[in-house]
Design an enzyme around this catalytic site. Structure first.
Site, PDB file in Angstrom:
ATOM      1  CB  SER A 146     -42.308  19.406 -52.309  1.00 40.30           C
ATOM      2  OG  SER A 146     -43.715  20.606 -52.164  1.00 40.30           O
ATOM      3  CE  LYS A 173     -44.079  16.920 -56.925  1.00 39.08           C
ATOM      4  NZ  LYS A 173     -43.605  18.074 -56.205  1.00 39.08           N
ATOM      5  CB  SER A 175     -45.825  18.689 -54.138  1.00 37.31           C
ATOM      6  OG  SER A 175     -44.693  19.208 -54.715  1.00 37.31           O
TER       7      SER A 175
END
Length: 464
Positions: free
Chosen positions: A177, A77, A153
């Site tokens: 997330s 990420k 996310s």
């Protein structure tokens, strides 16, 4: 090797049946061909990846030992520091940020184990969201239906694994997330105990709730990654002080361990779509989890998590909001601004309530080793859908996809998010929740379910 496992790739590379460079070249080619329709990557580190692959091959050619992830392509990420690449955290504001001089601790641990970093992954801006419809980098498309969200996310992290772009990624989980995108994309994800894995070099969101962890397509791959990532890092993350407790070599024994299972009811099923409840019931039946467990304070725990998120997020971004508010994604900006207006007393009360809810859950764990709950309230909604119905009431998608995950991260419990075996249908996941520091129990239950065919990650229909 697009859908080969972590274990398979590392074994083939170590045995010399395939080179790390060949695996890396194939991975980079696949990303180039397919990611345009998924939008999982925000940067591809091809030069670094090829150099790292050649280094692994040189070690093998010289007869020297290589790590357990030798030649395995990974991506992280874009919240994680990557040496020489600006850590965007999904934002516009950080586009001009100075590139970090070093990788984040977990990135270093992956690459020290022989993994090949191939890039950074799309996410909700500053990790504040459950949809990964990023205003600056565009939405991540769900590999199982590109018209639908990947969740967030850590949407890019889950989608990259689901699409077979890479077999292993890293994400973060503040309120759900990791668990939400794992559920919506049909892969496995681990939210470890709060403080288990180092957050050094990871752009913060909510200090008191932030977790980091891996995504993979099997329990075995997830366990292998978890073992590599573990270990104290007191200088980088003062909360990460616990010694590693390796799991991968104990999975067979763990799968045979007798466990007591309960299914969370009450809040954890309220408003869930029928197919989500059907999937949960299937998992509960397979584990002979006959008892329904109610946590009366779950709703208050979720509200407290909301307050912590808003207050700490608003405080963190206070100066940038004052200077550059219009450079934020409006959906993120407005919630951060609201959080910045909360009084200190709200934050203090939300912190204090942790003890009450933690004691309530500890009491439940006196009777059960594992608690089961849905990961999301529904399968993946369409991209751009603003509302959905829960119990016939229209509610915000962005705010409510994590209804069942927030109370769990509020008290930092470990969770394996596992995809229920539903080939050809939109994925649905379950949370396998264990007591603090007992990731081994969650893995044991997940492996049992995987071996019985109740949970499984499938390539998307028509995947190449």
């Amino acid at each position: 090797m697009s859908f080969c496992s972590v274990v398979e790739i590392a074994g083939e590379v170590r045995a010399g049946r395939v080179t790390a460079r060949a695996v890396t070249e194939a991975t980079l080619s696949r990303i180039q061909r397919l990611d345009g329709g998924i939008n999982a990557f925000t940067a591809v580190t091809a030069e670094r990846a090829l150099a790292a692959a050649e280094a692994v091959d040189a070690e093998i050619a010289a007869g020297r030992p290589v790590g357990p992830l030798a030649g395995v392509p990974v991506a992280v990420k874009n919240l994680f520091d990557i040496e020489g690449l600006a850590t965007l955290a999904g934002s516009k504001i950080r586009r001009a940020a100075a590139p970090p001089a070093h990788d984040a601790t977990l990135v270093r641990r992956l690459t020290a184990a022989g993994a090949i970093l191939v890039g950074a992954l799309n996410m909700d801006e500053f990790a504040y969201g459950f949809v990964t419809e990023n205003a600056h980098d565009g939405p991540v498309h769900n590999p199982h239906d590109p018209s639908r969200i990947a969740g967030g996310s850590s949407g890019g992290s889950a989608a990259a694994v689901a699409a077979g772009l890479v077999p292993l990624t890293l994400g973060s989980d503040t309120n759900g997330s990791i668990r939400i995108p794992a559920s919506l994309c049909g892969v496995f994800g681990l939210k470890p105990t709060y403080g288990r894995l180092s957050r050094q070099g990871v752009f913060p969101f909510v200090e008191s709730l932030d977790h980091v962890g891996p995504f993979a397509r099997s329990v075995e791959d997830l366990a292998l990654a978890y073992d590599v990532l573990q270990g104290p890092d007191p200088e980088g993350d003062p909360l990460c002080v616990r010694d590693a407790e390796p799991l991968a070599g104990r999975l067979d024994d763990l799968a045979e361990r007798p466990l007591r299972f309960g299914v969370l009811g009450g809040w954890f099923q309220q408003g869930a779509f029928p197919e989500v409840l059907e999937a949960l019931a299937r998992v509960g039946s397979a584990l002979k989890a006959d008892d329904l467990v109610t946590l009366p304070n779950a709703v208050a725990a979720r509200a407290a998590a909301f307050c912590l998120t808003a207050f700490e997020g608003g405080e963190l971004h206070h100066d940038d909001l004052a200077r550059r508010a219009m450079d934020y994604d409006p959906a993120v900006r407005d919630r951060l601004l609201a959080g910045a207006l909360l009084p200190e007393g709200v934050h203090e009360a939300a912190q204090r309530f942790r003890t009450i809810f933690r004691d309530e859950v500890r009491e439940a764990f006196q009777r059960y080793d594992i608690l089961l709950a849905p990961s999301s309230v529904c399968p993946a909604p369409p991209i751009g859908q603003a509302t959905m119905e829960m119990d016939g009431v229209p509610v915000s998608v962005r705010k409510n996809l994590g209804a069942f995950t927030q109370p769990i991260s509020y008290i930092g419990l470990p969770v394996v998010a596992a995809p229920v075996n539903r080939p050809g249908q939109l994925p649905i996941g379950v949370q396998i929740i264990a007591p603090a520091w007992r990731e081994d129990l969650a893995f044991a239950a997940a492996l049992r379910l995987q071996r019985e065919g109740v949970v499984a990650a499938h390539p998307p229909k028509g995947a190449l």
